[in-house]
Write a protein that holds these residues in place. Structure first.
Motif: not given
Length: 92
Positions: A53-79
């Motif tokens: 999970l820590e490695r995935l969150i570090a990858l999300i931090d590389q997403v340029a679009d912040r809205d997409t990053a936040l949506q991805s983070l929320e989906s990842l945490l729920r999953y």
């Protein structure tokens, strides 16, 4: 199904199943979101869910679009919480 005048076009779809388990992490290529999805699917059954999970969150931090990053983070945490049943909300 699409109808163009007297012609009816039927769409044909095929499923594709790809086994990610034999690939190493380095072999999973593509843009950040593509790698993120593949790694999430690969690691969901891992015996180290919090480490991944820590490695995935570090990858999300590389997403340029912040809205997409936040949506991805929320989906990842729920999953992760619902899919592993080994990570709870307090861990997140």
């Amino acid at each position: 199904m699409f109808k163009l005048g007297d012609v009816v076009l039927l769409e044909q779809f095929r499923d594709a199943l790809h086994d990610l388990s034999p690939r190493s992490d380095a072999e999973i290529k593509g843009d950040v979101l593509t790698r993120l999805v593949q790694l999430v699917l690969r690691w969901i059954v891992s015996d180290q869910p919090l480490e991944h999970l820590e490695r995935l969150i570090a990858l999300i931090d590389q997403v340029a679009d912040r809205d997409t990053a936040l949506q991805s983070l929320e989906s990842l945490l729920r999953y992760d919480v619902q899919g592993t049943q080994r990570v709870d909300e307090d861990d997140i």
